[in-house]
Design a protein around this motif. Structure first.
Motif, PDB file in Angstrom:
ATOM      1  N   LYS A   1       0.842  -1.185   0.000  1.00  0.00           N
ATOM      2  CA  LYS A   1       0.000   0.000   0.000  1.00  0.00           C
ATOM      3  C   LYS A   1       0.885   1.245   0.000  1.00  0.00           C
ATOM      4  O   LYS A   1       1.767   1.387   0.839  1.00  0.00           O
ATOM      5  CB  LYS A   1      -0.906   0.004   1.224  1.00  0.00           C
ATOM      6  CG  LYS A   1      -1.863   1.158   1.226  1.00  0.00           C
ATOM      7  CD  LYS A   1      -2.818   1.090   2.398  1.00  0.00           C
ATOM      8  CE  LYS A   1      -3.771   2.274   2.339  1.00  0.00           C
ATOM      9  NZ  LYS A   1      -4.780   2.216   3.366  1.00  0.00           N
ATOM     10  N   PRO A   2       0.640   2.159  -0.964  1.00  0.00           N
ATOM     11  CA  PRO A   2       1.459   3.370  -1.020  1.00  0.00           C
ATOM     12  C   PRO A   2       1.230   4.249   0.205  1.00  0.00           C
ATOM     13  O   PRO A   2       0.118   4.372   0.697  1.00  0.00           O
ATOM     14  CB  PRO A   2       0.975   4.078  -2.289  1.00  0.00           C
ATOM     15  CG  PRO A   2      -0.125   3.269  -2.849  1.00  0.00           C
ATOM     16  CD  PRO A   2      -0.341   2.080  -2.007  1.00  0.00           C
TER      17      PRO A   2
ATOM     18  N   LEU B   1      -0.203  10.865  -4.120  1.00  0.00           N
ATOM     19  CA  LEU B   1      -0.360   9.729  -5.024  1.00  0.00           C
ATOM     20  C   LEU B   1      -1.831   9.354  -5.121  1.00  0.00           C
ATOM     21  O   LEU B   1      -2.554   9.356  -4.128  1.00  0.00           O
ATOM     22  CB  LEU B   1       0.428   8.521  -4.529  1.00  0.00           C
ATOM     23  CG  LEU B   1       1.944   8.627  -4.544  1.00  0.00           C
ATOM     24  CD1 LEU B   1       2.572   7.356  -3.986  1.00  0.00           C
ATOM     25  CD2 LEU B   1       2.459   8.898  -5.949  1.00  0.00           C
TER      26      LEU B   1
ATOM     27  N   VAL C   1      -0.932   2.794  -9.046  1.00  0.00           N
ATOM     28  CA  VAL C   1      -0.598   4.081  -8.435  1.00  0.00           C
ATOM     29  C   VAL C   1      -0.030   5.031  -9.482  1.00  0.00           C
ATOM     30  O   VAL C   1       0.718   4.610 -10.368  1.00  0.00           O
ATOM     31  CB  VAL C   1       0.456   3.882  -7.317  1.00  0.00           C
ATOM     32  CG1 VAL C   1       0.788   5.195  -6.634  1.00  0.00           C
ATOM     33  CG2 VAL C   1      -0.009   2.846  -6.308  1.00  0.00           C
TER      34      VAL C   1
ATOM     35  N   SER D   1      -4.112   6.266  -5.816  1.00  0.00           N
ATOM     36  CA  SER D   1      -3.971   4.814  -5.863  1.00  0.00           C
ATOM     37  C   SER D   1      -5.334   4.159  -5.883  1.00  0.00           C
ATOM     38  O   SER D   1      -6.307   4.684  -5.350  1.00  0.00           O
ATOM     39  CB  SER D   1      -3.143   4.298  -4.692  1.00  0.00           C
ATOM     40  OG  SER D   1      -3.848   4.451  -3.487  1.00  0.00           O
ATOM     41  N   ARG D   2      -5.372   3.013  -6.512  1.00  0.00           N
ATOM     42  CA  ARG D   2      -6.588   2.202  -6.520  1.00  0.00           C
ATOM     43  C   ARG D   2      -6.200   0.802  -6.075  1.00  0.00           C
ATOM     44  O   ARG D   2      -5.348   0.155  -6.673  1.00  0.00           O
ATOM     45  CB  ARG D   2      -7.203   2.159  -7.912  1.00  0.00           C
ATOM     46  CG  ARG D   2      -8.520   1.373  -7.917  1.00  0.00           C
ATOM     47  CD  ARG D   2      -9.185   1.347  -9.264  1.00  0.00           C
ATOM     48  NE  ARG D   2      -9.437   2.704  -9.732  1.00  0.00           N
ATOM     49  CZ  ARG D   2      -9.750   2.996 -10.991  1.00  0.00           C
ATOM     50  NH1 ARG D   2      -9.845   2.041 -11.896  1.00  0.00           N
ATOM     51  NH2 ARG D   2      -9.961   4.237 -11.350  1.00  0.00           N
ATOM     52  N   ARG D   3      -6.836   0.352  -4.979  1.00  0.00           N
ATOM     53  CA  ARG D   3      -6.613  -1.011  -4.514  1.00  0.00           C
ATOM     54  C   ARG D   3      -7.395  -1.930  -5.437  1.00  0.00           C
ATOM     55  O   ARG D   3      -8.592  -1.748  -5.641  1.00  0.00           O
ATOM     56  CB  ARG D   3      -7.102  -1.183  -3.082  1.00  0.00           C
ATOM     57  CG  ARG D   3      -6.878  -2.587  -2.568  1.00  0.00           C
ATOM     58  CD  ARG D   3      -7.524  -2.781  -1.187  1.00  0.00           C
ATOM     59  NE  ARG D   3      -7.403  -4.136  -0.748  1.00  0.00           N
ATOM     60  CZ  ARG D   3      -8.230  -5.124  -1.102  1.00  0.00           C
ATOM     61  NH1 ARG D   3      -9.239  -4.890  -1.900  1.00  0.00           N
ATOM     62  NH2 ARG D   3      -8.040  -6.345  -0.659  1.00  0.00           N
TER      63      ARG D   3
ATOM     64  N   PHE E   1      -2.036  -2.765  -5.991  1.00  0.00           N
ATOM     65  CA  PHE E   1      -2.465  -1.384  -6.187  1.00  0.00           C
ATOM     66  C   PHE E   1      -1.945  -0.880  -7.526  1.00  0.00           C
ATOM     67  O   PHE E   1      -0.861  -1.257  -7.960  1.00  0.00           O
ATOM     68  CB  PHE E   1      -1.888  -0.476  -5.094  1.00  0.00           C
ATOM     69  CG  PHE E   1      -2.323  -0.835  -3.707  1.00  0.00           C
ATOM     70  CD1 PHE E   1      -3.419  -0.229  -3.126  1.00  0.00           C
ATOM     71  CD2 PHE E   1      -1.638  -1.800  -2.983  1.00  0.00           C
ATOM     72  CE1 PHE E   1      -3.821  -0.572  -1.852  1.00  0.00           C
ATOM     73  CE2 PHE E   1      -2.030  -2.150  -1.708  1.00  0.00           C
ATOM     74  CZ  PHE E   1      -3.127  -1.527  -1.137  1.00  0.00           C
TER      75      PHE E   1
ATOM     76  N   GLU F   1      -0.763  12.284  -8.360  1.00  0.00           N
ATOM     77  CA  GLU F   1      -2.058  12.953  -8.509  1.00  0.00           C
ATOM     78  C   GLU F   1      -2.047  14.029  -9.589  1.00  0.00           C
ATOM     79  O   GLU F   1      -3.083  14.328 -10.192  1.00  0.00           O
ATOM     80  CB  GLU F   1      -2.524  13.546  -7.188  1.00  0.00           C
ATOM     81  CG  GLU F   1      -1.672  14.675  -6.669  1.00  0.00           C
ATOM     82  CD  GLU F   1      -2.130  15.218  -5.323  1.00  0.00           C
ATOM     83  OE1 GLU F   1      -1.577  16.233  -4.901  1.00  0.00           O
ATOM     84  OE2 GLU F   1      -3.032  14.628  -4.700  1.00  0.00           O
TER      85      GLU F   1
END
Length: 164
Positions: free
Chosen positions: A3-4, A9, A121, A11-13, A119, A124
C-alpha cells in the motif's frame, strides 16, 4: 504489492493475488510430491535472493517460511516462473498463472495461503492528463480482471496422472 504511503499519489486497490507452491509435472514425476510443508527441504526450491519489501511482509505473516533455503534464487518473479516451467523445482506462483498452464501442478494445496495486495498508483498531478489516466484505468481494469479469474485448484499430483 505494498500500500502506497506517500502523499500526492492517486492509488486504486485492486485486490489480492493469491500464491501457492507449484512445480512442473516433469519435476514431480522425477522427484516425487511432498506430502507436508516439512518435506519441502528435501526438494529443489525456487525463490528470492533478497528480501524485498513485499517478501518481508509475507515473512511477517508466515514466520514458518523464514528458514526455507532456496536452491535456485532470483529476485525476478519472471525468472522464478521460468525456472518452475523448466522443471527446476518447486516455487511460489500466482494461482491465476498456474491455472492457465496444465503442466503446472499445485503442491501442498492451501498450505502457502498467501495473497499479495495489489495497487495501481500514479502521481495525482497526472490524473487529468488523458494518456496517463487512460493507462491507469486500463491497468486497473486489466489487473482486476486477472485477479477475478476463477481459481482452478490443481488436482493433487496423484490425481493429475503423475505416478510416483
Amino acid at each position: 504489492m505494498i500500500k502506497p504511503k506517500q502523499a500526492a499519489l492517486l492509488s486504486r486497490r485492486i485486490g489480492k493475488l493469491s500464491l501457492g507452491f507449484h512445480a512442473h509435472r516433469r519435476y514431480l514425476e522425477r522427484y516425487g510430491v511432498p506430502k507436508a510443508l516439512n518435506e519441502l527441504p528435501d526438494h529443489r526450491l525456487i525463490g528470492f535472493d533478497r528480501q524485498l519489501a513485499y517478501i518481508r511482509d509475507i515473512l511477517k505473516e508466515r514466520p514458518d517460511l523464514v528458514g526455507i533455503a532456496f536452491d535456485f534464487r532470483a529476485d525476478s518473479n519472471l525468472v522464478q516462473l521460468a525456472a518452475i516451467r523448466a522443471g527446476l523445482g518447486i516455487g511460489m506462483c500466482q494461482h491465476a498463472i498456474a491455472a492457465r498452464e496444465p503442466d503446472l501442478v499445485e503442491v501442498l494445496p492451501g498450505t502457502l495461503d498467501i495473497a499479495l495486495e495489489t495497487f495501481v498508483v500514479m502521481h495525482e498531478n497526472l490524473k487529468t492528463v488523458p494518456r496517463f489516466r487512460a493507462t491507469f484505468d486500463a491497468l486497473a481494469a486489466g489487473i482486476d480482471a486477472w485477479i477475478r479469474f476463477p481459481r482452478i485448484l490443481a488436482a493433487p499430483a496423484a490425481e493429475s496422472g503423475i505416478t510416483l
